[in-house]
Design a protein around this motif. Structure first.
Motif, PDB file in Angstrom:
ATOM      1  N   GLU A 130       0.849  -1.190   0.000  1.00 24.93           N
ATOM      2  CA  GLU A 130       0.000   0.000   0.000  1.00 24.93           C
ATOM      3  C   GLU A 130       0.882   1.236   0.000  1.00 24.93           C
ATOM      4  O   GLU A 130       2.108   1.145   0.114  1.00 24.93           O
ATOM      5  CB  GLU A 130      -0.917  -0.010   1.233  1.00 24.93           C
ATOM      6  CG  GLU A 130      -1.844  -1.209   1.292  1.00 24.93           C
ATOM      7  CD  GLU A 130      -2.774  -1.203   2.503  1.00 24.93           C
ATOM      8  OE1 GLU A 130      -3.736  -1.989   2.510  1.00 24.93           O
ATOM      9  OE2 GLU A 130      -2.532  -0.412   3.442  1.00 24.93           O
ATOM     10  N   THR A 183      -5.258   1.207   4.047  1.00 23.19           N
ATOM     11  CA  THR A 183      -5.732   0.891   5.392  1.00 23.19           C
ATOM     12  C   THR A 183      -5.531   2.036   6.377  1.00 23.19           C
ATOM     13  O   THR A 183      -4.428   2.571   6.504  1.00 23.19           O
ATOM     14  CB  THR A 183      -5.004  -0.359   5.929  1.00 23.19           C
ATOM     15  OG1 THR A 183      -5.201  -1.438   5.008  1.00 23.19           O
ATOM     16  CG2 THR A 183      -5.535  -0.758   7.289  1.00 23.19           C
ATOM     17  N   CYS A 210      -2.419 -14.290  -2.709  1.00 18.79           N
ATOM     18  CA  CYS A 210      -1.729 -14.026  -1.449  1.00 18.79           C
ATOM     19  C   CYS A 210      -0.433 -14.828  -1.368  1.00 18.79           C
ATOM     20  O   CYS A 210       0.619 -14.302  -0.974  1.00 18.79           O
ATOM     21  CB  CYS A 210      -2.646 -14.373  -0.278  1.00 18.79           C
ATOM     22  SG  CYS A 210      -1.860 -14.358   1.347  1.00 18.79           S
ATOM     23  N   GLY A 270      -4.814 -10.439   3.241  1.00 15.71           N
ATOM     24  CA  GLY A 270      -5.670  -9.736   4.178  1.00 15.71           C
ATOM     25  C   GLY A 270      -5.060  -9.736   5.569  1.00 15.71           C
ATOM     26  O   GLY A 270      -4.063 -10.418   5.835  1.00 15.71           O
ATOM     27  N   ASN A 317      -9.543  -0.709   8.913  1.00 13.70           N
ATOM     28  CA  ASN A 317     -10.580  -0.886   7.904  1.00 13.70           C
ATOM     29  C   ASN A 317     -10.067  -1.634   6.677  1.00 13.70           C
ATOM     30  O   ASN A 317     -10.677  -1.593   5.617  1.00 13.70           O
ATOM     31  CB  ASN A 317     -11.165   0.468   7.485  1.00 13.70           C
ATOM     32  CG  ASN A 317     -10.143   1.342   6.782  1.00 13.70           C
ATOM     33  OD1 ASN A 317      -8.936   1.056   6.809  1.00 13.70           O
ATOM     34  ND2 ASN A 317     -10.594   2.419   6.154  1.00 13.70           N
ATOM     35  N   GLY A 318      -8.934  -2.332   6.813  1.00 13.06           N
ATOM     36  CA  GLY A 318      -8.383  -3.094   5.704  1.00 13.06           C
ATOM     37  C   GLY A 318      -9.118  -4.407   5.491  1.00 13.06           C
ATOM     38  O   GLY A 318      -9.898  -4.854   6.340  1.00 13.06           O
ATOM     39  N   PRO A 319      -8.854  -5.072   4.371  1.00 14.65           N
ATOM     40  CA  PRO A 319      -9.512  -6.357   4.086  1.00 14.65           C
ATOM     41  C   PRO A 319      -9.021  -7.445   5.030  1.00 14.65           C
ATOM     42  O   PRO A 319      -7.842  -7.491   5.390  1.00 14.65           O
ATOM     43  CB  PRO A 319      -9.092  -6.652   2.642  1.00 14.65           C
ATOM     44  CG  PRO A 319      -7.789  -5.931   2.477  1.00 14.65           C
ATOM     45  CD  PRO A 319      -7.920  -4.681   3.298  1.00 14.65           C
ATOM     46  N   LEU A 320      -9.924  -8.335   5.430  1.00 19.31           N
ATOM     47  CA  LEU A 320      -9.539  -9.438   6.307  1.00 19.31           C
ATOM     48  C   LEU A 320      -8.957 -10.602   5.527  1.00 19.31           C
ATOM     49  O   LEU A 320      -8.106 -11.343   6.031  1.00 19.31           O
ATOM     50  CB  LEU A 320     -10.743  -9.909   7.123  1.00 19.31           C
ATOM     51  CG  LEU A 320     -11.395  -8.871   8.032  1.00 19.31           C
ATOM     52  CD1 LEU A 320     -12.488  -9.524   8.867  1.00 19.31           C
ATOM     53  CD2 LEU A 320     -10.372  -8.189   8.918  1.00 19.31           C
ATOM     54  N   LYS A 321      -9.410 -10.775   4.280  1.00 20.50           N
ATOM     55  CA  LYS A 321      -8.936 -11.894   3.474  1.00 20.50           C
ATOM     56  C   LYS A 321      -8.970 -11.532   1.993  1.00 20.50           C
ATOM     57  O   LYS A 321      -9.900 -10.880   1.531  1.00 20.50           O
ATOM     58  CB  LYS A 321      -9.806 -13.133   3.733  1.00 20.50           C
ATOM     59  CG  LYS A 321      -9.260 -14.415   3.135  1.00 20.50           C
ATOM     60  CD  LYS A 321     -10.096 -15.610   3.579  1.00 20.50           C
ATOM     61  CE  LYS A 321      -9.513 -16.911   3.039  1.00 20.50           C
ATOM     62  NZ  LYS A 321     -10.300 -18.099   3.479  1.00 20.50           N
ATOM     63  N   LYS A 322      -7.935 -11.940   1.269  1.00 12.19           N
ATOM     64  CA  LYS A 322      -7.880 -11.748  -0.174  1.00 12.19           C
ATOM     65  C   LYS A 322      -7.744 -13.111  -0.849  1.00 12.19           C
ATOM     66  O   LYS A 322      -7.682 -14.145  -0.186  1.00 12.19           O
ATOM     67  CB  LYS A 322      -6.707 -10.834  -0.539  1.00 12.19           C
ATOM     68  CG  LYS A 322      -6.835  -9.409  -0.029  1.00 12.19           C
ATOM     69  CD  LYS A 322      -5.674  -8.545  -0.516  1.00 12.19           C
ATOM     70  CE  LYS A 322      -5.826  -7.116  -0.036  1.00 12.19           C
ATOM     71  NZ  LYS A 322      -4.686  -6.260  -0.504  1.00 12.19           N
ATOM     72  N   ARG A 378     -10.013  -8.084  12.468  1.00 13.93           N
ATOM     73  CA  ARG A 378     -10.309  -6.650  12.462  1.00 13.93           C
ATOM     74  C   ARG A 378      -9.485  -5.903  13.505  1.00 13.93           C
ATOM     75  O   ARG A 378      -9.133  -4.736  13.331  1.00 13.93           O
ATOM     76  CB  ARG A 378     -11.806  -6.438  12.718  1.00 13.93           C
ATOM     77  CG  ARG A 378     -12.271  -4.992  12.627  1.00 13.93           C
ATOM     78  CD  ARG A 378     -12.004  -4.396  11.249  1.00 13.93           C
ATOM     79  NE  ARG A 378     -12.702  -5.097  10.191  1.00 13.93           N
ATOM     80  CZ  ARG A 378     -12.383  -5.009   8.901  1.00 13.93           C
ATOM     81  NH1 ARG A 378     -11.343  -4.269   8.523  1.00 13.93           N
ATOM     82  NH2 ARG A 378     -13.061  -5.676   7.989  1.00 13.93           N
TER      83      ARG A 378
END
Length: 214
Positions: free
Chosen positions: A59, A98, A149, A156, A139-144, A160
């Motif tokens: 990021e 994030t 990956c 992710g 507030n980032g994604p938990l899983k990609k 949380r």
């Protein structure tokens, strides 16, 4: 949780706490010294997003940082753990990456002592080091995508709420102001069994305003 919500929430906390601290300072002239205000300092900074010693640079951005630091309670058991300062703060990203809202226990140590002060022409009298550890909500994604990956390490965060580690070195000036260089890292470090565990680092500078000095 959007970055704007994080920013405005912390902004209003800063305003309210700053006003309360100012009122406490005005009233403290006729009170015993033990009646210290709740708020010790407020901090404003900028951090390079996902830049740091162990960053994977997935990021980007330049994140503003707002933080409140509170005076330690006078409980005996709190003194047993070193009387750390409690802090709350926000690192907000405006490029779609994030953002995080965090709390922590912060230990700050002066570098002044009778051996280094003469050798550094009293520079160590105004130098400090601090470290902090606590939870951060992001507030980032938990899983990609699992395959993506594995191939690129772009994953992710797994959960949380994850731990955040922070360190800085700085200098105080004009009695109640300071500037510092900081590094932080937020991730679960694989400690909670998540199949994916992204991390975010920051490096940057911060301005400190101390509301009350001895």
């Amino acid at each position: 949780m959007r970055p704007k919500i994080l920013v405005w929430s912390c902004f209003f906390i800063c305003l309210l706490s700053g006003s309360a601290a100012g009122a406490d300072n005005a009233e403290s002239a006729d009170k015993p010294k033990a009646d210290s205000p709740l708020l010790r300092k407020t901090v404003f900074g900028l951090g390079l997003h996902d830049t740091g010693p162990i960053s994977d640079k997935q990021e980007n951005g330049v994140d503003p940082n707002w933080e409140l630091q509170f005076n330690p309670p006078q409980w005996k058991w709190w003194r047993w753990i070193g009387s750390p300062y409690t802090i709350v703060g926000v690192m907000a990203n405006f490029t779609g990456a994030t953002s995080q809202f965090y709390g922590a226990l912060n230990y700050e140590v002066s570098l002044s002592n009778r051996w280094t002060d003469p050798l550094t022409f009293n520079l160590t009298k105004i130098l400090f080091v601090s470290v902090a550890l606590g939870p951060a909500i992001h507030n980032g994604p938990l899983k990609k995508n699992e395959e993506h990956c594995k191939q690129t390490d772009d994953c992710g965060f797994g959960y949380r709420i994850v731990p955040r580690l922070f360190g800085e070195i700085g200098v105080y000036f004009l009695k109640n102001q300071g500037i510092s260089f900081f590094v932080d890292h937020m991730s679960g470090a694989g400690a909670f069994g998540a199949s994916q565990n992204e991390g975010v680092d920051h490096v940057g500078i911060r301005y400190h305003y101390v509301f009350k000095t001895d």
